[in-house]
Structure formats: C-alpha cells, structure tokens
Design an enzyme around this catalytic site. Structure first.
Site, PDB file in Angstrom:
ATOM      1  N   LYS A  22       0.840  -1.211   0.000  1.00  0.00           N
ATOM      2  CA  LYS A  22       0.000   0.000   0.000  1.00  0.00           C
ATOM      3  C   LYS A  22       0.867   1.251   0.000  1.00  0.00           C
ATOM      4  CE  LYS A  22      -1.810   1.573   4.061  1.00  0.00           C
ATOM      5  NZ  LYS A  22      -1.497   2.982   4.376  1.00  0.00           N
ATOM      6  N   ASN A  23       1.861   1.277   0.897  1.00  0.00           N
ATOM      7  CA  ASN A  23       2.618   2.517   1.084  1.00  0.00           C
ATOM      8  C   ASN A  23       3.641   2.779  -0.017  1.00  0.00           C
ATOM      9  OD1 ASN A  23       1.081   3.075   3.273  1.00  0.00           O
ATOM     10  ND2 ASN A  23       2.626   2.537   4.810  1.00  0.00           N
ATOM     11  N   ARG A 102      -4.410  10.912   4.404  1.00  0.00           N
ATOM     12  CA  ARG A 102      -3.327  11.861   4.548  1.00  0.00           C
ATOM     13  C   ARG A 102      -2.372  11.852   3.353  1.00  0.00           C
ATOM     14  NH1 ARG A 102      -0.188  14.828   8.291  1.00  0.00           N
ATOM     15  NH2 ARG A 102       2.000  14.630   7.711  1.00  0.00           N
ATOM     16  N   CYS A 126      -4.862  13.140  12.935  1.00  0.00           N
ATOM     17  CA  CYS A 126      -5.492  11.851  12.698  1.00  0.00           C
ATOM     18  C   CYS A 126      -5.317  11.020  13.944  1.00  0.00           C
ATOM     19  CB  CYS A 126      -4.922  11.162  11.483  1.00  0.00           C
ATOM     20  SG  CYS A 126      -3.438  10.278  11.801  1.00  0.00           S
ATOM     21  N   ARG A 131       0.657  14.833  13.380  1.00  0.00           N
ATOM     22  CA  ARG A 131       1.153  14.705  12.015  1.00  0.00           C
ATOM     23  C   ARG A 131       1.175  16.036  11.248  1.00  0.00           C
ATOM     24  NH1 ARG A 131      -1.280   9.316   9.437  1.00  0.00           N
ATOM     25  NH2 ARG A 131       0.731   9.127   8.449  1.00  0.00           N
ATOM     26  N   PRO A 132       2.068  16.949  11.616  1.00  0.00           N
ATOM     27  CA  PRO A 132       2.156  18.240  10.933  1.00  0.00           C
ATOM     28  C   PRO A 132       2.750  18.119   9.527  1.00  0.00           C
ATOM     29  CG  PRO A 132       3.880  18.030  12.585  1.00  0.00           C
ATOM     30  CD  PRO A 132       3.030  16.807  12.700  1.00  0.00           C
ATOM     31  N   ASP A 134       5.065  20.678   8.383  1.00  0.00           N
ATOM     32  CA  ASP A 134       6.135  21.685   8.317  1.00  0.00           C
ATOM     33  C   ASP A 134       7.319  21.242   7.443  1.00  0.00           C
ATOM     34  OD1 ASP A 134       6.313  19.752  10.402  1.00  0.00           O
ATOM     35  OD2 ASP A 134       8.014  20.819  11.255  1.00  0.00           O
ATOM     36  N   LEU A 135       7.636  19.961   7.454  1.00  0.00           N
ATOM     37  CA  LEU A 135       8.803  19.495   6.692  1.00  0.00           C
ATOM     38  C   LEU A 135       8.553  19.597   5.185  1.00  0.00           C
ATOM     39  CD1 LEU A 135       9.640  16.314   8.819  1.00  0.00           C
ATOM     40  CD2 LEU A 135      10.655  18.592   8.993  1.00  0.00           C
ATOM     41  N   VAL A 172      13.429  12.747  10.122  1.00  0.00           N
ATOM     42  CA  VAL A 172      13.162  11.845   8.987  1.00  0.00           C
ATOM     43  C   VAL A 172      11.650  11.765   8.734  1.00  0.00           C
ATOM     44  CG1 VAL A 172      13.351   9.476   8.144  1.00  0.00           C
ATOM     45  CG2 VAL A 172      15.204  10.471   9.506  1.00  0.00           C
ATOM     46  N   VAL A 174       8.944  10.061   5.837  1.00  0.00           N
ATOM     47  CA  VAL A 174       8.714   9.266   4.626  1.00  0.00           C
ATOM     48  C   VAL A 174       7.986  10.115   3.589  1.00  0.00           C
ATOM     49  CG1 VAL A 174       7.519   7.236   3.706  1.00  0.00           C
ATOM     50  CG2 VAL A 174       8.661   7.108   5.927  1.00  0.00           C
ATOM     51  N   ASP A 316       4.700   0.756  11.991  1.00  0.00           N
ATOM     52  CA  ASP A 316       3.509   0.104  11.432  1.00  0.00           C
ATOM     53  C   ASP A 316       3.386  -1.365  11.854  1.00  0.00           C
ATOM     54  OD1 ASP A 316       2.836   2.458  10.220  1.00  0.00           O
ATOM     55  OD2 ASP A 316       3.466   1.858   8.205  1.00  0.00           O
ATOM     56  N   ILE A 338       7.897   7.247  16.857  1.00  0.00           N
ATOM     57  CA  ILE A 338       7.529   7.958  15.620  1.00  0.00           C
ATOM     58  C   ILE A 338       6.258   8.793  15.808  1.00  0.00           C
ATOM     59  CG2 ILE A 338       7.053   7.727  13.134  1.00  0.00           C
ATOM     60  CD1 ILE A 338       9.788   6.629  13.785  1.00  0.00           C
ATOM     61  N   ARG A 408      -8.638  -0.739   4.519  1.00  0.00           N
ATOM     62  CA  ARG A 408      -7.756   0.304   3.973  1.00  0.00           C
ATOM     63  C   ARG A 408      -6.388  -0.272   3.621  1.00  0.00           C
ATOM     64  NH1 ARG A 408      -6.731   5.112   7.539  1.00  0.00           N
ATOM     65  NH2 ARG A 408      -5.462   5.486   5.718  1.00  0.00           N
TER      66      ARG A 408
HETATM   67  C1  EPZ Z   1       4.268   7.041   6.347  1.00  0.00           C
HETATM   68  O1  EPZ Z   1       3.487   8.102   6.870  1.00  0.00           O
HETATM   69  C2  EPZ Z   1       3.344   5.866   6.237  1.00  0.00           C
HETATM   70  N1  EPZ Z   1       2.229   6.176   5.347  1.00  0.00           N
HETATM   71  C3  EPZ Z   1       2.827   5.480   7.618  1.00  0.00           C
HETATM   72  O2  EPZ Z   1       2.036   4.317   7.488  1.00  0.00           O
HETATM   73  C4  EPZ Z   1       4.017   5.174   8.526  1.00  0.00           C
HETATM   74  O3  EPZ Z   1       3.549   4.918   9.822  1.00  0.00           O
HETATM   75  C5  EPZ Z   1       4.963   6.367   8.553  1.00  0.00           C
HETATM   76  O4  EPZ Z   1       5.359   6.720   7.182  1.00  0.00           O
HETATM   77  C6  EPZ Z   1       6.235   6.107   9.341  1.00  0.00           C
HETATM   78  O5  EPZ Z   1       6.891   4.993   8.831  1.00  0.00           O
HETATM   79  C7  EPZ Z   1       2.362   5.999   4.028  1.00  0.00           C
HETATM   80  O6  EPZ Z   1       3.416   5.653   3.525  1.00  0.00           O
HETATM   81  C8  EPZ Z   1       1.163   6.258   3.185  1.00  0.00           C
HETATM   82  P1  EPZ Z   1       6.307  10.455   8.354  1.00  0.00           P
HETATM   83  P2  EPZ Z   1       4.043   9.595   6.852  1.00  0.00           P
HETATM   84  O7  EPZ Z   1       6.172  11.744   7.636  1.00  0.00           O
HETATM   85  O8  EPZ Z   1       4.842   9.784   5.627  1.00  0.00           O
HETATM   86  C9  EPZ Z   1       6.501  13.806  11.726  1.00  0.00           C
HETATM   87  C10 EPZ Z   1       0.105   2.980   7.807  1.00  0.00           C
HETATM   88  O9  EPZ Z   1      -0.421   2.450   8.817  1.00  0.00           O
HETATM   89  N2  EPZ Z   1       6.348  14.840  10.693  1.00  0.00           N
HETATM   90  O10 EPZ Z   1       7.492   9.616   8.101  1.00  0.00           O
HETATM   91  O11 EPZ Z   1       2.880  10.458   7.069  1.00  0.00           O
HETATM   92  C11 EPZ Z   1       5.250  12.960  11.919  1.00  0.00           C
HETATM   93  O12 EPZ Z   1       4.289  13.617  12.701  1.00  0.00           O
HETATM   94  C12 EPZ Z   1       0.635   4.396   7.848  1.00  0.00           C
HETATM   95  O13 EPZ Z   1       0.202   2.414   6.718  1.00  0.00           O
HETATM   96  C13 EPZ Z   1       6.536  16.156  11.051  1.00  0.00           C
HETATM   97  O14 EPZ Z   1       6.807  16.477  12.209  1.00  0.00           O
HETATM   98  O15 EPZ Z   1       4.973   9.584   8.127  1.00  0.00           O
HETATM   99  C14 EPZ Z   1       5.828  11.717  12.556  1.00  0.00           C
HETATM  100  O16 EPZ Z   1       6.000  11.949  13.919  1.00  0.00           O
HETATM  101  C15 EPZ Z   1       0.256   5.147   9.061  1.00  0.00           C
HETATM  102  N3  EPZ Z   1       6.395  17.121  10.090  1.00  0.00           N
HETATM  103  C16 EPZ Z   1       7.196  11.586  11.891  1.00  0.00           C
HETATM  104  O17 EPZ Z   1       7.478  12.877  11.324  1.00  0.00           O
HETATM  105  C17 EPZ Z   1       6.095  16.812   8.788  1.00  0.00           C
HETATM  106  O18 EPZ Z   1       5.974  17.737   7.966  1.00  0.00           O
HETATM  107  C18 EPZ Z   1       7.285  10.572  10.776  1.00  0.00           C
HETATM  108  O19 EPZ Z   1       6.174  10.746   9.898  1.00  0.00           O
HETATM  109  C19 EPZ Z   1       5.942  15.458   8.430  1.00  0.00           C
HETATM  110  C20 EPZ Z   1       6.072  14.478   9.410  1.00  0.00           C
END
Ligand code: EPZ
Length: 429
Positions: A22-23, A102, A126, A131-132, A134-135, A172, A174, A316, A338, A408
């Site tokens: 999915k991801n 998202r 969510c 989940r901001p 800003d990055l 970091v 994703v 996850d 995370i 989902r």
């Molecule tokens: C991806 O979400 C995955 N979703 C998530 O899977 C997964 O849990 C997550 O990466 C971490 O591995 C998809 O790939 C569709 P992040 P993502 O940005 O990209 C913070 C599932 O169950 N952050 O790596 O949204 C954030 O709040 C889902 O399949 C900021 O602070 O995750 C978190 O604490 C749920 N500012 C951390 O970074 C930002 O601008 C990592 O989030 C962006 C993120």
C-alpha cells in the site's frame, strides 16, 4: 458496517500470498501526475486507500484503466493499472478528499513541479498523532516555492518552476521525502536531500521515477541526489511487496504457532522486525519466492523493541508485535518514537485480558497465559489488525468492529488467514 468474527485456538499452516505494498502504491500512483504519458503499475493491491486515491487523482485529471484481472488461480497477482494525466485539469486538492487520506496531501509535489502551482488542503490531525506538514513546506520552499496558508489550504507557487537546492530534513519523514523526490525530479539543476527517509518504499518510488526518465541517485541512503530533467515520460513498474503485511502475518504465525510460507515477499524488507520475531522464538528462513515462518512447541519469549525509521523496527508493526507480546513468558517493553499517540490498541487488547501499562512513549507488556475473546474495535489500520492477531489465540469468540480500517490496508485478510486454518469470517452489515 462489516465486522470480523474469529474463534481463536487454531494454529496457522499453509501459504499466504503477499500483496503489493500500500505505502509504495500510493506515492507511485501520485507520481503519475508528473507526466502526460501513461504510467503502468503492476501488482497494485485492491484496497480502500487505493480506490480513494484513484478518486482523488481523477479530480486532477488522471484517467485510469485496469487490466490483467485477477484470476482465481493466481490470488497473489495484483492488478495492473494504467494511469494517464494527459492534462492537469485542477491543481486544487479539496478538504473533502484530502481529509479522508493523509497521503493524498503528497500531490502537492508533482502539481507544483509540473504546473508550478498547487492548492492543497491541510490534512489535519489523525488518530495516531498530530502529524504536521512543516517538513513539506520547508523542503518545497528550499526548492523556490512560495507557500502561504489560506483558509485551511496550503497555497504554493513556483513562478518559472522549481529550482534545485540542498535541503537537510531536521527529522526523517517518509512522506516529505517522497514529495521532495517528485518535486526535484522536474526542478532546474541539482537537488541534494540530506537525512532522507530510507524506507524501501522510497527506493521503489526512485526506481519508478528513474524508469520515467528522472536522474536520482542514493535512494535507500540518507543522502539522495537528484538532477532535474525537463520532462518525464511513461513507464511500467511493479509495486514492491508489502513488508508490513508480511510482518503482520509473520507475527500471526509466531502467535498461533504453525508453519506458513509467505509468498512473493522478501526478508530484506524487514530485517529488524524479523530479528525481533526470531528472538521471540519464531524460526524464519528464506524460500525461493518469499519466506517461511515457523513456531512449534516452545513458548513466546519477551523481546523489547523501539520503533525507528527504516532500517529500525517499523512503527507500522508496533501494534502487532504488542499483540504477540501479550502472550510472552515474561515482560516486554515496547517504545513508540515515531507517533505520539499510537497506543489505541492497548485498551482494546486489555479487553481480551492483556496486561499492559503505559508510561509516556513506553508500554510495559506482561505476558499472560491466556486471552479471552470479546467484542473490540480500533481506530486505525494497524491497531485493528493487532486485535485480529490477539483474537487468533483468544479463547472463544472475538468480534472486531469497524472493519473498514482493515480494508484500507489488508487485502482479503479473512480469506488469507482462513486458508491457513484460522476460524475467521466477515459479517456484513
Ligand atoms: C508514512 O506516513 C506511512 N504512510 C505510515 O504508514 C508510517 O507509519 C509512517 O510513514 C512512518 O513509517 C504511508 O506511507 C502512506 P512520516 P508519513 O512523515 O509519511 C513527523 C500505515 O499504517 N512529521 O514519516 O505520514 C510525523 O508527525 C501508515 O500504513 C513532522 O513532524 O509519516 C511523525 O511523527 C500510518 N512534520 C514523523 O514525522 C512533517 O511535515 C514521521 O512521519 C511530516 C512528518
């Protein structure tokens, strides 16, 4: 609303086909916005999130056709879908659509790169944390975008196009790494991303973008270099196997005992999680087309884990591992680093008899000799499946409500587990 009913107690034995990730599928589909040519994706899983993203992309002008319908004899072969964004008809991603998923916020990268503007609703919080974004904003600004926030929307513009630059992520992410890869592929000049996410799904996106004509090096390491190109073309790309689905079924087998081959997947996609499973007492071996997971006789050993970006233990799989630890012979500590609120499954596991206490980001799980079935529900995808894993060993009947969360991200879950001997069924309505 559908529910899943499980009668616990059966070991799992047999073969489970692993679907496309999915991801990985979601960002790959979004990449189709970068070209007016056709992007063909193979092994696309049949999931509610994929269908939702198809609707969202349609709003921007992406047409799609599905080919290679799944044959009954080939349950593992996902769909092949052709995506064509001949013309971008709308650069706005409205709240009604983005708030449902998202990842749809990520359209901001390709829209800005190809159309030089985008208006994308803020996704909002969510169930698993704030989940901001800003990055994303900082990264795209580094590429020359002007970004404002207006009435809940991010309004981004890059007059004359994006320009390559060096950008170091303070944390970091994703999603933000996916977006920077897509945006920088069509920027002028060179972009260097430091502290990039190293998840296999990032590597998969980079491979697909390179097949479309992008020039990306270093994906899978923390430094990614992108030489911008004028235009991207179509390509054909196979979505990589779902490592979270793989890990989930591996944990289910570790929980119930038995012997299952997970077909069409790879152990290198989730080494840390497999090491933890091995420490817990499961045997895992590579097979020519996947892996074999086996546990017979011996109990489940307690193992401490801390979630971390790849190659660390995946957030996850945290809920699923916690479910496993509820039956361990001793105490395990599970730390979530995370997301700040990814422990909603704790209360529900407790309803089945689990002994878990929370202290900040750490859960202390004291293994118990038995779980007892009950009605449960969960508010996110991975939490829901952790309840299924617990239900597989709970005495009597467990009913998991709000199955739409499972739909989902898990393709034909009840069929896959049922084929290996689990007593599990979907109750419609
Ligand atoms: C991806 O979400 C995955 N979703 C998530 O899977 C997964 O849990 C997550 O990466 C971490 O591995 C998809 O790939 C569709 P992040 P993502 O940005 O990209 C913070 C599932 O169950 N952050 O790596 O949204 C954030 O709040 C889902 O399949 C900021 O602070 O995750 C978190 O604490 C749920 N500012 C951390 O970074 C930002 O601008 C990592 O989030 C962006 C993120």
């Amino acid at each position: 609303m559908d529910r899943i009913r499980i009668r616990g107690g059966n070991a799992l034995n047999g073969t489970i086909p692993i679907s496309g990730a999915k991801n990985a599928a979601l960002p790959l589909m979004i990449a189709s916005l970068l070209t007016d040519d056709t992007l063909t994706l193979e092994n696309v899983p049949h999931l509610a999130d994929v269908e939702q993203l198809i609707r969202i992309l349609g709003n921007h002008g992406v047409d799609y056709t599905v080919s290679g319908k799944r044959l009954a004899t080939q349950p593992a072969s996902g769909r092949t879908i052709h995506f064509t964004a001949r013309t971008i008809v709308d650069t706005t991603a409205p709240y009604e659509l983005v708030s449902k998923m998202r990842a749809s916020f990520w359209v901001i990268g390709p829209l800005l790169a190809r159309c030089h503007k985008a208006r994308v609703s803020l996704p909002g919080g969510c169930a698993i944390g704030t989940r901001p974004v800003d990055l994303f904003i900082d990264g795209l600004r580094a590429l020359g975008a002007e970004i404002d926030i207006d009435a809940g929307y991010i309004v981004a513009e890059a007059k004359g196009g994006l320009v390559g630059n060096r950008y170091t992520f303070p944390k970091v992410s994703v999603g933000a790494t996916h977006v920077m890869l897509m945006a920088a592929s069509l920027a002028r000049g060179e972009t260097v991303i430091e502290n990039a996410a190293r998840e296999p799904e990032i590597v998969d996106l980079a491979r697909c973008l390179n097949a479309m004509g992008a020039r990306i090096e270093g994906a899978g390491t923390s430094t990614i270099t992108i030489q911008g190109v004028e235009a991207l073309s179509g390509a054909r790309h196979r979505v990589l196997p779902d490592r979270i689905e793989t890990g989930t079924y591996a944990m289910a087998v570790a929980m119930t005992g038995g012997d299952v081959t997970l077909e069409g997947t790879r152990t290198d996609l989730l080494q840390t999680a497999l090491t933890a499973l091995g420490d817990a007492g499961a045997e895992i071996t590579d097979t020519p087309n996947g892996m074999r997971v086996y546990r017979n006789g011996n109990g489940i050993r307690p193992v401490d884990v801390v979630t971390d970006p790849f190659p660390g233990f995946p957030t996850d799989l945290q809920a699923q591992f916690m479910a496993l630890m509820t039956r361990a012979d001793g105490v395990a500590h599970i730390t979530e680093t995370i997301f700040e609120n990814r422990f909603m499954h704790v209360q529900e596991l407790a309803r089945l008899g689990a002994k878990i206490s929370l202290s900040g980001q750490m859960a202390r799980v004291e293994g118990v000799p038995r779980l007892v079935g009950a009605p449960v529900m969960a508010t996110d995808l991975r939490a829901s499946v952790s309840l299924v894993i617990a239900g597989l060993v709970a005495e009597g009947e467990t009913v998991v409500n709000r199955v739409y969360h499972l739909d989902r991200g898990f393709e034909r879950l009840e069929e896959k587990l049922g084929a290996c001997g689990a007593e599990i069924e979907r109750i419609s309505g």
